[in-house]
Design a protein around this motif. Structure first.
Motif, PDB file in Angstrom:
ATOM      1  N   ILE A 128      85.324  41.555  78.595  1.00  0.00           N
ATOM      2  CA  ILE A 128      85.393  41.259  77.169  1.00  0.00           C
ATOM      3  C   ILE A 128      85.533  42.582  76.417  1.00  0.00           C
ATOM      4  O   ILE A 128      84.717  43.479  76.575  1.00  0.00           O
ATOM      5  N   ARG A 129      86.591  42.667  75.623  1.00  0.00           N
ATOM      6  CA  ARG A 129      86.822  43.869  74.806  1.00  0.00           C
ATOM      7  C   ARG A 129      86.091  43.728  73.481  1.00  0.00           C
ATOM      8  O   ARG A 129      85.797  42.630  73.019  1.00  0.00           O
ATOM      9  N   GLY A 130      85.847  44.834  72.857  1.00  0.00           N
ATOM     10  CA  GLY A 130      85.268  44.818  71.524  1.00  0.00           C
ATOM     11  C   GLY A 130      86.276  44.316  70.505  1.00  0.00           C
ATOM     12  O   GLY A 130      87.487  44.373  70.716  1.00  0.00           O
ATOM     13  N   CYS A 131      85.772  43.814  69.382  1.00  0.00           N
ATOM     14  CA  CYS A 131      86.639  43.398  68.279  1.00  0.00           C
ATOM     15  C   CYS A 131      87.493  44.590  67.875  1.00  0.00           C
ATOM     16  O   CYS A 131      87.009  45.709  67.749  1.00  0.00           O
ATOM     17  N   GLN A 132      88.784  44.350  67.652  1.00  0.00           N
ATOM     18  CA  GLN A 132      89.716  45.413  67.299  1.00  0.00           C
ATOM     19  C   GLN A 132      89.918  45.539  65.789  1.00  0.00           C
ATOM     20  O   GLN A 132      90.665  46.395  65.324  1.00  0.00           O
ATOM     21  N   GLY A 133      89.267  44.655  65.023  1.00  0.00           N
ATOM     22  CA  GLY A 133      89.391  44.717  63.569  1.00  0.00           C
ATOM     23  C   GLY A 133      90.807  44.456  63.084  1.00  0.00           C
ATOM     24  O   GLY A 133      91.187  44.880  61.994  1.00  0.00           O
ATOM     25  N   CYS A 134      91.590  43.750  63.873  1.00  0.00           N
ATOM     26  CA  CYS A 134      92.991  43.500  63.513  1.00  0.00           C
ATOM     27  C   CYS A 134      93.130  42.380  62.481  1.00  0.00           C
ATOM     28  O   CYS A 134      94.173  42.255  61.846  1.00  0.00           O
ATOM     29  N   ASN A 135      92.093  41.564  62.340  1.00  0.00           N
ATOM     30  CA  ASN A 135      92.063  40.430  61.412  1.00  0.00           C
ATOM     31  C   ASN A 135      93.114  39.366  61.691  1.00  0.00           C
ATOM     32  O   ASN A 135      93.387  38.526  60.830  1.00  0.00           O
ATOM     33  N   ALA A 136      93.712  39.372  62.876  1.00  0.00           N
ATOM     34  CA  ALA A 136      94.652  38.319  63.238  1.00  0.00           C
ATOM     35  C   ALA A 136      93.961  36.956  63.204  1.00  0.00           C
ATOM     36  O   ALA A 136      94.583  35.945  62.871  1.00  0.00           O
ATOM     37  N   CYS A 137      92.669  36.947  63.505  1.00  0.00           N
ATOM     38  CA  CYS A 137      91.930  35.680  63.491  1.00  0.00           C
ATOM     39  C   CYS A 137      91.889  35.070  62.095  1.00  0.00           C
ATOM     40  O   CYS A 137      91.765  33.848  61.949  1.00  0.00           O
ATOM     41  N   LYS A 138      92.009  35.872  61.075  1.00  0.00           N
ATOM     42  CA  LYS A 138      91.978  35.360  59.700  1.00  0.00           C
ATOM     43  C   LYS A 138      93.279  34.659  59.338  1.00  0.00           C
ATOM     44  O   LYS A 138      93.274  33.669  58.618  1.00  0.00           O
ATOM     45  N   SER A 139      94.393  35.141  59.860  1.00  0.00           N
ATOM     46  CA  SER A 139      95.685  34.511  59.543  1.00  0.00           C
ATOM     47  C   SER A 139      96.082  33.450  60.565  1.00  0.00           C
ATOM     48  O   SER A 139      96.661  32.436  60.213  1.00  0.00           O
ATOM     49  N   LYS A 140      95.750  33.678  61.836  1.00  0.00           N
ATOM     50  CA  LYS A 140      96.149  32.732  62.881  1.00  0.00           C
ATOM     51  C   LYS A 140      95.115  31.634  63.120  1.00  0.00           C
ATOM     52  O   LYS A 140      95.420  30.597  63.671  1.00  0.00           O
ATOM     53  N   GLY A 141      93.851  31.906  62.771  1.00  0.00           N
ATOM     54  CA  GLY A 141      92.804  30.914  62.978  1.00  0.00           C
ATOM     55  C   GLY A 141      92.090  31.046  64.306  1.00  0.00           C
ATOM     56  O   GLY A 141      91.246  30.222  64.648  1.00  0.00           O
ATOM     57  N   TYR A 142      92.427  32.076  65.069  1.00  0.00           N
ATOM     58  CA  TYR A 142      91.782  32.316  66.362  1.00  0.00           C
ATOM     59  C   TYR A 142      91.961  33.783  66.739  1.00  0.00           C
ATOM     60  O   TYR A 142      92.846  34.465  66.237  1.00  0.00           O
ATOM     61  N   CYS A 143      91.099  34.239  67.644  1.00  0.00           N
ATOM     62  CA  CYS A 143      91.182  35.607  68.135  1.00  0.00           C
ATOM     63  C   CYS A 143      92.367  35.736  69.099  1.00  0.00           C
ATOM     64  O   CYS A 143      92.563  34.875  69.956  1.00  0.00           O
ATOM     65  N   VAL A 144      93.125  36.803  68.963  1.00  0.00           N
ATOM     66  CA  VAL A 144      94.337  36.983  69.776  1.00  0.00           C
ATOM     67  C   VAL A 144      94.132  37.896  70.982  1.00  0.00           C
ATOM     68  O   VAL A 144      95.059  38.088  71.769  1.00  0.00           O
ATOM     69  N   ILE A 145      92.947  38.462  71.161  1.00  0.00           N
ATOM     70  CA  ILE A 145      92.716  39.372  72.278  1.00  0.00           C
ATOM     71  C   ILE A 145      92.674  38.570  73.583  1.00  0.00           C
ATOM     72  O   ILE A 145      91.828  37.679  73.733  1.00  0.00           O
TER      73      ILE A 145
END
Length: 186
Positions: A44-61
């Protein structure tokens, strides 16, 4: 009833693991389906702060956290467990908690599809049970902001030094078992 435990300790036979297993035994007694994730075994990687989860609705990692999200979505109760390392949860559990950011919308409202309860279980060397209680309560607050429902009990194993030592503490083992039974009731 599905109960999922997150084992933040690298020790599979340590005090935290023993207490979490006791919680699960109590829950199983009431008919709950129980699963434990040994976080130290996962990638499990740390959160990358990319905020993709805010626009896509899920974490992309693309890592093992994707399976954790699915498990959480199917769960009724979560048990976050960790020994205290450097006055807080282990890095293994902190990675998971940080990645729960994906359950927040851009306006910080919760994205959880259903109510999911949670409990906290910590072990520590310090003999004073409430030595780290402000930190434990802070963790509970973070999880409540995400939208999880707190079962207002924090199980703390204190004064534990040797791996597995908690097995000889009948009162604490009974408390963990009763917590499991309590968590499995709707």
């Amino acid at each position: 009833m599905k109960i999922v435990g997150f084992m933040g300790s690298p020790r599979k036979n340590g005090n935290t693991a023993v207490l979490l297993q006791q919680v699960m035994e109590g829950a199983k007694k009431e008919g709950a389906e129980c699963t434990v994730h040994y976080l130290n075994d996962l990638k499990i990687r740390g959160c990358q702060g990319c905020n993709a989860c805010k626009s896509k609705g899920y974490c992309v990692i693309p890592d093992d956290m994707q399976n954790i999200y699915q498990t959480i979505n199917e769960a009724d109760v979560l048990v976050f467990s960790s020994p205290v390392y450097m006055w807080e949860m282990t890095a293994q559990l902190k990675l998971v908690v940080d990645r729960l950011y994906a359950y927040l919308n851009a306006d910080y409202s919760s994205r959880l599809a259903k109510p999911i309860k949670f409990a906290l279980l910590f072990t520590q060397h310090r003999a004073v049970e409430d030595a780290f209680m402000p930190y434990f309560e802070s963790v509970a607050g973070i999880l409540k902001v995400i939208g999880f429902e707190f079962v207002p009990e924090i199980l703390v194993g204190s004064g534990l030094h040797d791996a597995g030592e908690v097995k000889s503490n009948d009162a604490l083992m009974e408390k963990a078992y009763k917590l499991g039974r309590k968590l499995s009731l709707k």
